[in-house]
Design a protein around this motif. Structure first.
Motif, short mmCIF file in Angstrom:
data_model
loop_
_atom_site.label_atom_id
_atom_site.label_comp_id
_atom_site.label_asym_id
_atom_site.label_seq_id
_atom_site.Cartn_x
_atom_site.Cartn_y
_atom_site.Cartn_z
N GLU A 1 0.83 -1.21 0.00
CA GLU A 1 0.00 0.00 0.00
C GLU A 1 0.86 1.26 0.00
O GLU A 1 0.60 2.21 -0.74
CB GLU A 1 -0.91 0.02 1.23
CG GLU A 1 -1.71 1.30 1.38
CD GLU A 1 -2.24 1.53 2.79
OE1 GLU A 1 -2.70 2.64 3.06
OE2 GLU A 1 -2.19 0.60 3.61
N ALA A 2 1.93 1.27 0.82
CA ALA A 2 2.77 2.46 0.93
C ALA A 2 3.46 2.78 -0.40
O ALA A 2 3.48 3.94 -0.83
CB ALA A 2 3.81 2.26 2.03
N LEU A 3 4.01 1.76 -1.04
CA LEU A 3 4.71 2.01 -2.31
C LEU A 3 3.74 2.44 -3.40
O LEU A 3 4.05 3.32 -4.21
CB LEU A 3 5.47 0.75 -2.74
CG LEU A 3 6.73 0.46 -1.92
CD1 LEU A 3 7.26 -0.93 -2.24
CD2 LEU A 3 7.81 1.50 -2.19
N LEU A 4 2.55 1.84 -3.45
CA LEU A 4 1.56 2.27 -4.42
C LEU A 4 1.20 3.74 -4.21
O LEU A 4 1.07 4.51 -5.18
CB LEU A 4 0.31 1.40 -4.32
CG LEU A 4 0.38 0.05 -5.01
CD1 LEU A 4 -0.72 -0.88 -4.52
CD2 LEU A 4 0.30 0.20 -6.53
N THR A 5 1.05 4.15 -2.96
CA THR A 5 0.71 5.54 -2.66
C THR A 5 1.83 6.48 -3.08
O THR A 5 1.58 7.50 -3.72
CB THR A 5 0.43 5.70 -1.16
OG1 THR A 5 -0.66 4.85 -0.79
CG2 THR A 5 0.08 7.14 -0.82
N VAL A 6 3.05 6.14 -2.73
CA VAL A 6 4.18 7.02 -3.04
C VAL A 6 4.45 7.08 -4.54
O VAL A 6 4.55 8.15 -5.14
CB VAL A 6 5.45 6.56 -2.28
CG1 VAL A 6 6.68 7.31 -2.79
CG2 VAL A 6 5.28 6.78 -0.78
N LEU A 7 4.57 5.92 -5.17
CA LEU A 7 5.00 5.88 -6.57
C LEU A 7 3.93 6.35 -7.54
O LEU A 7 4.24 6.84 -8.63
CB LEU A 7 5.46 4.47 -6.93
CG LEU A 7 6.63 3.92 -6.11
CD1 LEU A 7 6.98 2.51 -6.56
CD2 LEU A 7 7.84 4.83 -6.19
N SER A 8 2.65 6.21 -7.16
CA SER A 8 1.60 6.70 -8.06
C SER A 8 1.62 8.23 -8.17
O SER A 8 1.02 8.79 -9.09
CB SER A 8 0.22 6.23 -7.57
OG SER A 8 -0.06 6.74 -6.28
N GLY A 9 2.33 8.89 -7.26
CA GLY A 9 2.47 10.35 -7.34
C GLY A 9 3.70 10.79 -8.11
O GLY A 9 3.95 12.00 -8.22
N PHE A 10 4.47 9.85 -8.66
CA PHE A 10 5.68 10.20 -9.40
C PHE A 10 5.36 10.51 -10.86
O PHE A 10 4.56 9.80 -11.48
CB PHE A 10 6.68 9.05 -9.36
CG PHE A 10 7.51 8.98 -8.10
CD1 PHE A 10 7.11 9.63 -6.95
CD2 PHE A 10 8.68 8.24 -8.07
CE1 PHE A 10 7.86 9.56 -5.79
CE2 PHE A 10 9.45 8.15 -6.92
CZ PHE A 10 9.04 8.82 -5.78
N PRO A 11 6.02 11.50 -11.44
CA PRO A 11 5.86 11.77 -12.88
C PRO A 11 6.67 10.78 -13.71
O PRO A 11 7.51 10.04 -13.17
CB PRO A 11 6.41 13.19 -13.03
CG PRO A 11 7.45 13.28 -11.95
CD PRO A 11 6.92 12.46 -10.79
N ALA A 12 6.47 10.79 -15.00
CA ALA A 12 7.17 9.86 -15.89
C ALA A 12 8.68 10.08 -15.88
O ALA A 12 9.45 9.16 -16.16
CB ALA A 12 6.63 9.99 -17.31
N ASP A 13 9.12 11.30 -15.55
CA ASP A 13 10.56 11.59 -15.53
C ASP A 13 11.10 11.61 -14.09
O ASP A 13 11.94 12.43 -13.74
CB ASP A 13 10.86 12.91 -16.23
CG ASP A 13 10.10 14.09 -15.62
OD1 ASP A 13 9.21 13.87 -14.76
OD2 ASP A 13 10.39 15.24 -15.98
#
Length: 345
Positions: free
Chosen positions: A165-177
């Motif tokens: 859950e934590a990684l999905l939350t953090v990484l889903s906020g990352f841009p493509a770059d």
């Protein structure tokens, strides 16, 4: 010291008996009841008030995932999934962990109480976990509008129990770059390939299991494969992933400490983040990164499923700032931006 009260939910009478026998073999655990389906389980939860639920997926009247979703919405509690469908890194396992299950184990090919010894440790961890209603989880904060990636920045993340859950939350906020990102999540080998594929579907950057020799590239996220090796990053003009087959560290392979310590040796701008998890893995490695000039963040106690790894790192002085889960993604991007390290709001 009071015992951990466990309710065993499985449609097989034989399996309920085997799971119960395994759990009862530990003096710290009390099996307060069993249930054959979600209807029985719902009544037993109200009557027995268990600390932990072990839950099958395939059951009559309502499948385990549907029941898990209702539990997490109406009466959040620690749940460990136990099912044939939780083997081999299936999407069912990841769905259960996303919904809120603390952990998952597979039913053994040969049914015996001894085969469920792994479950004892997972139940004990689950009993110490923090589980919240899904409605109580705030949405991730918006990413910085002025984010410009720093081409030579390396981001390293470590996580364990609650890390899906934590990684999905953090990484889903990352841009493509996003910055080149390396991750060690404590997870069996059968799960990491499916988890990387799941992250790749929902995140803008490219996510894949780390391959030995793969160069770290901006816009790419590399997840340590489970089981056989540690993930390290080699230094040089172009840092590369290195899979090292060696003994477990802190009881884990891959180990967060091994990853963080290798990143600390890179001699380039870097950021380290430690998320929810049981134990101390990653604390010393994050300290090595901070001593080498890295900016470091840790997930706070209130939003960690298990505040073990972040606590150990914070107490050691390795964590520069603790933040709630929903604020980590923008804070990470700010530290990895081209303009260099800024203050963390």
């Amino acid at each position: 010291m009071s015992k951990i009260k466990v309710l065993v939910v499985d449609d097989s009478l034989t399996m309920r008996g085997l799971i119960s026998a395994a759990l009862k073999s530990d003096p710290e655990i009390e099996v307060v009841g069993t249930a054959a389906d979600p209807i029985e389980a719902r009544a037993a939860i109200k009557e027995l008030n268990p600390d932990v639920l072990t839950l099958d997926v395939e059951m009559p009247n309502m499948n385990g995932l549907e029941f898990l979703e209702k539990i997490m919405r109406l009466r959040p509690m620690p749940v460990v999934m136990v099912s044939t469908l939780t083997a081999a890194g299936t999407d069912v396992t990841l769905a259960a962990l996303e919904i809120g299950a603390v952990d998952a184990v597979a039913k053994p090919a040969v049914a015996s109480a001894d085969a469920f010894q792994e479950l004892i440790g997972k139940v004990k961890t689950a009993a110490r976990s923090r589980v919240r209603a899904r409605a109580d989880m705030p949405a991730s904060a918006a990413a910085p509008t002025a984010y410009r990636p720093a081409a030579n920045h390396v981001l390293a993340i470590g996580s364990s129990t609650g890390g899906v859950e934590a990684l999905l939350t953090v990484l889903s906020g990352f841009p493509a770059d996003c910055p080149a990102t390396v991750i060690t999540q404590h997870m069996p080998a059968t799960f990491t390939s499916s988890f990387a594929a799941r992250l790749d579907r929902v995140c803008a950057p490219k996510v894949a299991e780390a391959v030995d020799g793969a160069p770290l590239q901006q816009g790419h996220i590399y997840l340590a494969p489970g089981g056989a090796a540690h993930l390290e990053v080699t230094s040089g003009m172009t840092p590369r992933c290195r899979l090292v087959a060696s003994e477990p560290v802190n009881g884990h392979r891959p180990s967060v400490d091994v990853l963080f310590e290798s990143v600390a040796r890179l001699g380039r701008p870097m950021t380290g983040v430690i998320l929810t998890g049981m134990g101390r893995d990653g604390a010393k490695g994050l300290m090595a990164m901070r001593d080498a000039g890295a900016r470091t963040l840790g997930q706070d106690e209130a939003t960690s499923v298990v505040y073990g790894m972040p606590r150990a790192a914070f107490q050691l002085g390795a964590v520069e700032r603790q933040l709630p889960l929903h604020r980590l993604s923008p804070a990470i991007l700010e530290l990895c931006a081209h303009s260099g390290a800024r203050s963390i709001a």
